[in-house]
Design an enzyme around this catalytic site. Structure first.
Site, mmCIF file in Angstrom:
data_model
loop_
_atom_site.group_PDB
_atom_site.id
_atom_site.type_symbol
_atom_site.label_atom_id
_atom_site.label_comp_id
_atom_site.label_asym_id
_atom_site.label_seq_id
_atom_site.Cartn_x
_atom_site.Cartn_y
_atom_site.Cartn_z
ATOM 1 N N GLY A 239 -20.886 6.548 4.601
ATOM 2 C CA GLY A 239 -19.938 6.960 3.565
ATOM 3 C C GLY A 239 -20.532 6.792 2.185
ATOM 4 N N GLY B 146 -19.149 7.755 -0.760
ATOM 5 C CA GLY B 146 -18.095 8.090 -1.720
ATOM 6 C C GLY B 146 -18.180 7.171 -2.929
ATOM 7 C CB VAL C 58 -17.123 1.798 -2.328
ATOM 8 C CG1 VAL C 58 -17.794 0.440 -2.134
ATOM 9 C CG2 VAL C 58 -15.708 1.622 -2.824
ATOM 10 C CE LYS D 74 -4.507 0.996 0.560
ATOM 11 N NZ LYS D 74 -5.670 0.256 0.088
#
Ligand code: NAD
Length: 341
Positions: A174, A176, A178, A80
């Site tokens: 959330g 966003g 996704v 990552k």
């Protein structure tokens, strides 16, 4: 910053501090494991209170990618990147980051994560070929991974609710990349939505779907059939678990459990928890297919394999009465040990 003295260090193969002072860009590339293949995982753009927090995130997230990729049966290890200082010339910073990725000679493959876009990946590709998440010609895997992540989450939710979301209430934290696609799937199949987001622009995009909006600090507690965390990590913790308003948790966010003990806390509270890295593998499945030059249909078939895997883990957790991550972690460790042999 010394990775080895950070509590999130887990024998990572390599941790590289990257940046360009003149551009004002600073980042960390963490390679947790290449036992199963090149370390793949997105690039997160985020600002942290302390630089050490960026390191903690890179270490935790890269370890999570090893587990996610192994669990999804991908020929990839875990890595990552975190960019925690972004200078005013965003394109130049991404180009410099691409050069840093290139200098690792394919040991790390990058893609989108929170704060990064398809366009950013295109810029990164000017200086490295070890980047995915870029649209390809018709019929080939490529592009924004988030719709695939959302599909894997949606099908897992559907499975956990017995095969249908019709008239069921889902609380989504959330809205966003996704969360938005997930909400669309849910509404398309007749679910009722309760959503929250700190970003009012993102929230406004979901409201036309007929979603009820909950306060940001209450979404986990609203009465629902299922809670889907799709914002940032550590949302399941000692404070929120006793307040959960749903008996099932299944969402896209990485590292949903604040600590290992929170897995046991969920079991003790009788909450069914679908381990995040098993559920949210749709995006990395797409990334893997893109990297291997596979056809778009291959992505669909592999993403559809996520929900049965989630249900199998949840069933085993029920049988054994142990923390969900213990079950999936055990499966992953066996795969890695066998690859090392
Ligand atoms: P995103 O940045 O597009 O969306 C995150 C949303 O969460 C934003 O709208 C943000 O405003 C909102 N948010 C932040 N803090 C919040 C809070 N406290 N309460 C409510 N909303 C809050 O990111 P994304 O790509 O949609 O990813 C969402 C999560 O899923 C992240 O944890 C990410 O690591 C994980 N994930 C994403 C993918 C992918 O394909 N994008 C794949 C696997 C996992």
């Amino acid at each position: 910053m010394n990775p080895k003295s950070n509590a999130a260090y887990d024998g990572h193969e390599d941790v590289v501090f990257v940046g360009d002072e003149a551009l004002g860009y600073k980042g960390i590339i963490a390679i947790h494991s290449t036992a199963l293949g090149p370390a793949a995982g997105g690039c997160r753009i985020w600002s942290y209170d302390r630089d050490e927090d960026a390191l903690t995130d890179a270490l935790r997230l890269s370890r999570g990618m090893t587990y996610k990729n192994a669990m999804a049966d991908l020929p990839l290890g875990g890595g990552k990147a975190v960019i925690y200082k972004m200078g005013p010339d965003r394109a130049a910073c991404f180009e410099a980051f691409g050069g840093d990725v290139e200098s690792l000679h394919g040991r790390y493959i990058t893609a989108e994560d929170v704060g990064a876009t398809v366009n950013d990946m295109k810029i990164i590709s000017r200086s490295t070929s070890f980047v995915t998440g870029i649209p390809k010609e018709e019929g080939r895997a490529g592009g924004d991974p988030s719709p695939w992540t959302a599909l894997g989450v949606f099908l897992s939710i559907k499975g956990l609710l017995g095969g249908s979301v019709q008239s069921r209430t889902i609380a989504v934290q959330g809205a966003g990349s996704v969360g938005r696609h997930l909400c669309q799937h849910l509404v398309d199949e007749g679910a009722k939505l309760i959503i929250s987001d700190v970003n009012t622009t993102n929230l406004a995009r979901i409201e036309p779907l007929g979603a009820e909006v909950a306060p940001v600090d209450q979404i986990h507690a609203v009465k629902a059939d299922l809670f889907a965390p799709c914002a940032l990590g550590a949302g399941l913790n000692a404070k929120t678990i006793p307040e959960l308003g749903a008996r099932i948790v299944c969402g896209a966010a990485n590292n949903q459990l604040a600590t290992e003990e929170d897995g046991a806390r969920l079991v003790a509270a009788g909450i069914t928890y679908a381990p995040d890295y098993v559920v949210n593998a749709g995006g990395i499945v797409m990334v893997s297919c893109e990297y291997l030059g596979e056809a778009a249909e291959a992505v669909d078939a592999k993403v559809r394999a996520i929900a049965p895997r989630v249900l199998a883990v949840v069933e085993q957790v029920r049988r054994e009465g142990v923390s969900p991550h213990l079950v999936s972690d055990r499966l992953v460790r066996a795969k890695i040990a066998s690859a090392r042999k």
